[in-house]
Design an enzyme around this catalytic site. Structure first.
Site, PDB file in Angstrom:
ATOM      1  N   LYS A 174       0.819  -1.212   0.000  1.00 44.34           N
ATOM      2  CA  LYS A 174       0.000   0.000   0.000  1.00 44.34           C
ATOM      3  C   LYS A 174       0.854   1.264   0.000  1.00 44.34           C
ATOM      4  CE  LYS A 174      -1.729   0.914   4.010  1.00 44.34           C
ATOM      5  NZ  LYS A 174      -0.994   2.117   4.481  1.00 44.34           N
ATOM      6  N   THR A 175       1.850   1.320   0.875  1.00 48.46           N
ATOM      7  CA  THR A 175       2.684   2.520   0.985  1.00 48.46           C
ATOM      8  C   THR A 175       3.461   2.756  -0.302  1.00 48.46           C
ATOM      9  OG1 THR A 175       2.898   2.160   3.372  1.00 48.46           O
ATOM     10  CG2 THR A 175       4.481   3.651   2.351  1.00 48.46           C
ATOM     11  N   ASP A 199      -4.806   8.040   3.172  1.00 47.28           N
ATOM     12  CA  ASP A 199      -4.338   6.715   3.581  1.00 47.28           C
ATOM     13  C   ASP A 199      -5.276   6.146   4.645  1.00 47.28           C
ATOM     14  OD1 ASP A 199      -2.720   4.492   3.832  1.00 47.28           O
ATOM     15  OD2 ASP A 199      -1.258   5.474   5.143  1.00 47.28           O
ATOM     16  N   GLU A 200      -5.375   4.826   4.725  1.00 45.31           N
ATOM     17  CA  GLU A 200      -6.181   4.131   5.743  1.00 45.31           C
ATOM     18  C   GLU A 200      -7.615   4.675   5.785  1.00 45.31           C
ATOM     19  OE1 GLU A 200      -5.025   1.566   6.972  1.00 45.31           O
ATOM     20  OE2 GLU A 200      -2.907   1.710   7.473  1.00 45.31           O
ATOM     21  N   ARG A 205      -0.577 -10.399  10.660  1.00 50.47           N
ATOM     22  CA  ARG A 205       0.680  -9.807  11.157  1.00 50.47           C
ATOM     23  C   ARG A 205       1.833 -10.790  11.007  1.00 50.47           C
ATOM     24  NH1 ARG A 205      -0.418  -5.645   9.866  1.00 50.47           N
ATOM     25  NH2 ARG A 205      -2.244  -6.691   9.046  1.00 50.47           N
TER      26      ARG A 205
END
Length: 764
Positions: free
Chosen positions: A31-32, A223-224, A610
């Site tokens: 995503k980043t 973002d988010e 995670r």
């Protein structure tokens, strides 16, 4: 700019500039990278840095993106971007436009503690009952109102809000809100929620300002987006709906902050609000093994309200998801410790690359104790160790006073907690008098007339001294659990802590209840082990757990303990999720609400994703709650994971159909071999790499407690203990009420049990 490092979907998302766009970014999907490349691409297409607005939720995310952009384009351009958190960017705008909304540009920003202090002062000024009108709860209500763009006058006129406050016996919250709002304006101050409220108000009430900023920010990125609340969503619309050059990035499957006001509908309905919006799905997970990704997919597909995606991984298949079945919370903690040891020794994974996640902070207690017993260093991420939390230190200070009234550190801490009208001035006099006359402060408090204070203060000191004296008289005769209950009741701590409904209030309540449950378990365990059960014995035990060693604090190679909410955005080689039981995960508060159950499932999805290489899920058959052992049903979420990606560790019969399970554990039953996938065949061909399976339970022959076992138990007998799990009897000695058995437990080590109190079952 070289786009070769992007996969095809990432590249398409970066190049799209002709329509509103929604990028659904699955866990670990880059995503980043997409956001940074997109901003860099815009800069190469004629956009000036000040024409790009990029909104994030954390300063860390903004700094990381700015740094990456500087590597792709001119560093000077990156520094001129309007990039930062919602609050930092909007605060910047408000300082430019402050006079348009009746503020001066040098307005102060109140943080959470400032807001709480002002609300506390207002509650006192208005003569409201401070025990009912908890400042934390009132602040939470005001915050929710502001994030819903509700002004004080609207709050007072809303029948549903007023009815809710009346039901909570706080009908004057609307008046506190109104006065708080007025006082902030008089002080030329805003709190964090005001920054959103006034930004929306500025743009809504001044069309010329809204038009100017919409023209300035030719492209808006967020973002988010799944974590945005109503106010943030509305402000983005105000800035972007005209030119429609907007890109929002997020993952509806990771929307887990509704308790903070986040609204998943913002991302689910984005394409309805921005007609013609394009959808890009980043579905390749670069973080986790195929097995972990497939297991997480099989779970989240049970949610109905979602944007469907098929996340995949091209990493190795990896190990199956390991499900640990434990007899109790203590056994669960011991098994997790063993798992950590095995991962460190056999997989060469550093402690710092392992994490234990839990649904509530209170769950850390038993895990911390097990880690300490095994000398495994750990850290609590984003919080305090269990015994360092304020409410726990307050309660244990009372315990210490009950055992030793001369403990002046504990005396200072709780003499006016809960508030009983003994102020700092009085306390200073007590300590000064004690020092002058070579007495302990306790001796002075027991004879307050010698202090020269008024009769009212003398009466308050005498009442406190009498209470502690009674505690002290009983502490040597009453077991620690019942003594703790009395102290909580008579000191007023129970009443003080177990009110309020904010997330912080609930967390404190869970911590205090966990402390009580731990004391109850200590008493029961001590009886079985023929050890002391008094408060002094309990304090001796926890004194060894209260403070971390200096060396441990300085060691970065530590296992991370944290709530699942705190883990979002992080990743580890090995992740262990504890407490996978109904009423715990999913939370009991969510069980009657399908929307909340879906958020709990998303929260578990976040926990699973995670993990890079190893994922361990654990649940206990029983936990100490409210002073007794309660049986627990495995979480429904365990049943929802495709059985092809799961490996069991525990007593097989109990695992397939656990006690009080809502429905049969079908997912634990192997499918016919012809249906097995390549992944499953790979799993079956390789031996378990983390833990050896426990011996399966045989038919129950005997049940305890019964001292008559002395004649039936013998060396080599296998037993299943309610808290310690399975073990092998090494020897039996004594008879009748004095009969004892020495047992080597698989996970808890060697114990000597006093059989008349021992709770176990003979299994073989």
């Amino acid at each position: 700019m070289n786009l070769d490092k992007l996969n095809e979907v990432q590249r398409q998302a970066v190049l799209c500039t002709d329509a509103p766009m929604l990028v659904i970014a699955g866990a670990g999907s880059g995503k980043t990278r997409v956001l940074t490349y997109k901003i860099a691409y815009l800069l190469t297409q004629g956009y000036q840095p000040w024409q790009i607005l990029a909104l994030t939720f954390t300063n860390k995310a903004a700094r990381e993106m700015q740094s990456r952009i500087a590597e792709l384009v001119d560093g000077g351009q990156a520094s001129q971007l309007w990039m930062g958190t919602f609050h930092s960017i909007f605060c910047r705008i408000l300082r430019y436009e402050a006079e348009r909304i009746g503020f001066r540009p040098d307005f102060t920003i109140y943080d959470a503690s400032d807001s709480k202090a002002l609300v506390s002062a207002l509650i006192k000024e208005m003569g409201l009952d401070e025990k009912l009108y908890k400042a934390s709860h009132v602040c939470s209500q005001i915050s929710r109102a502001k994030n819903a763009l509700v002004w004080p006058s609207q709050y007072a006129a809303d029948p549903q809000l007023r009815q809710s406050d009346n039901a909570a016996r706080m009908p004057m919250i609307h008046a506190v809100y109104a006065r708080y709002h007025e006082r902030c304006r008089m002080a030329n101050a805003m709190d964090f929620d005001d920054i959103l409220l006034y930004t929306w108000h500025l743009l809504e009430s001044h069309p010329d300002v809204a038009e100017r900023y919409a023209e300035r920010f030719r492209y808006v990125l967020v973002d988010e987006y799944q974590d945005t609340n109503y106010a943030q969503h509305k402000i983005v619309w105000q800035l972007a709906h005209t030119h429609r050059q907007v890109c929002v990035v997020g993952d509806d499957a990771q929307s887990i902050y509704s308790f903070r006001g986040a609204n998943i509908d913002n991302i689910l309905q984005f394409r309805q609000q921005y007609a013609g919006a394009r959808l890009f799905k980043l579905e390749q997970n670069y973080r986790s093994t195929q097995t972990i990704v497939n297991a997480a997919n099989s779970l989240i597909h049970h949610n109905r309200n979602q944007i469907h995606k098929d996340v995949f991984s091209r990493n190795s298949a990896g190990d199956p998801v390991l499900v640990l079945h434990a007899y109790s919370d203590a056994d669960e903690a011991n098994q997790l410790v063993q798992c950590i040891r095995q991962l460190a020794l056999k997989e060469n994974i550093a402690y710092m690359d392992m994490a234990i996640l839990y649904r509530t902070n209170a769950q850390s207690r038993s895990i911390e104790e097990a880690l300490r017993r095994d000398s495994i260093p750990y850290r609590i991420f984003g919080g305090l160790s269990f015994y360092q939390r304020k409410e726990i230190k307050d309660v244990t200070a009372y315990f210490r006073l009950a055992v030793n009234p001369h403990d002046e550190v504990s005396l200072k801490r709780v003499i006016n907690y809960p508030a009983r009208g003994i102020g700092q001035t009085t306390l200073d006099k007590v300590f000064a008098f004690a020092l002058q006359h070579s007495l302990t402060p306790w001796q002075v408090i027991c004879q307050p007339e010698q202090l020269g204070v008024n009769r009212g203060t003398q009466a308050k000191l005498s009442a406190f001294a009498q209470m502690i004296t009674q505690f002290n008289a009983e502490a040597g005769q009453t077991d620690a659990y019942h003594m703790a209950l009395r102290i909580l009741d008579e000191s007023g701590i129970r009443r003080e802590v177990f009110t309020g409904q904010s997330p912080e209030d609930i967390s404190r309540q869970e911590n205090v209840q966990e402390l009580l449950d731990g004391i109850s378990a200590f008493v029961e365990e001590s009886k079985e082990l023929d050890q002391g059960t008094l408060l002094t014995h309990y304090l001796q035990k926890i004194s060894l757990l209260s403070d971390q060693d200096e060396d441990e604090q300085n060691d970065d190679n530590r296992v991370t303990l944290m709530t699942v909410h705190s883990a979002k955005g992080l990743e580890f080689d090995a992740v262990m999720v504890s407490g996978m039981e109904e009423n715990l995960f999913p939370s009991q508060m969510s069980l009657e609400n399908p929307r909340q159950i879906e958020e709990e499932r998303r929260l578990f999805y976040v926990a699973m994703t995670r993990a890079r290489h190893h994922l361990v899920l654990s649940h206990a058959r029983s936990r100490f709650r409210y002073g007794k052992t309660e049986f627990c049903a495995p979480s429904r979420f365990l049943r929802e994971i495709d059985p092809r990606f799961v490996q069991l560790h525990g007593a097989a019969g109990e695992m397939r159909r656990p006690l009080h399970s809502p429905e049969p554990q079908r997912h634990f039953v192997e499918k016919p071999s012809q249906e097995k996938t390549r992944l499953e065949q790979t799993r079956q061909q390789s031996a378990p790499r983390i833990l050896r399976p426990l011996r399966a339970a045989a038919t129950t022959r005997l049940q305890s407690p019964a001292s008559s076992f002395a004649g039936k138990l013998e060396s080599g007998t296998r037993i299943a203990h309610e808290r310690f799990g399975q073990g092998t009897v090494l020897s039996v000695e004594g008879s009748g009420l004095d009969a004892k058995a020495r047992v080597s437990f698989d996970n808890a080590g060697e114990k000597q049990l006093l059989l008349r109190f021992a709770k176990f079952t003979v299994i073989g």
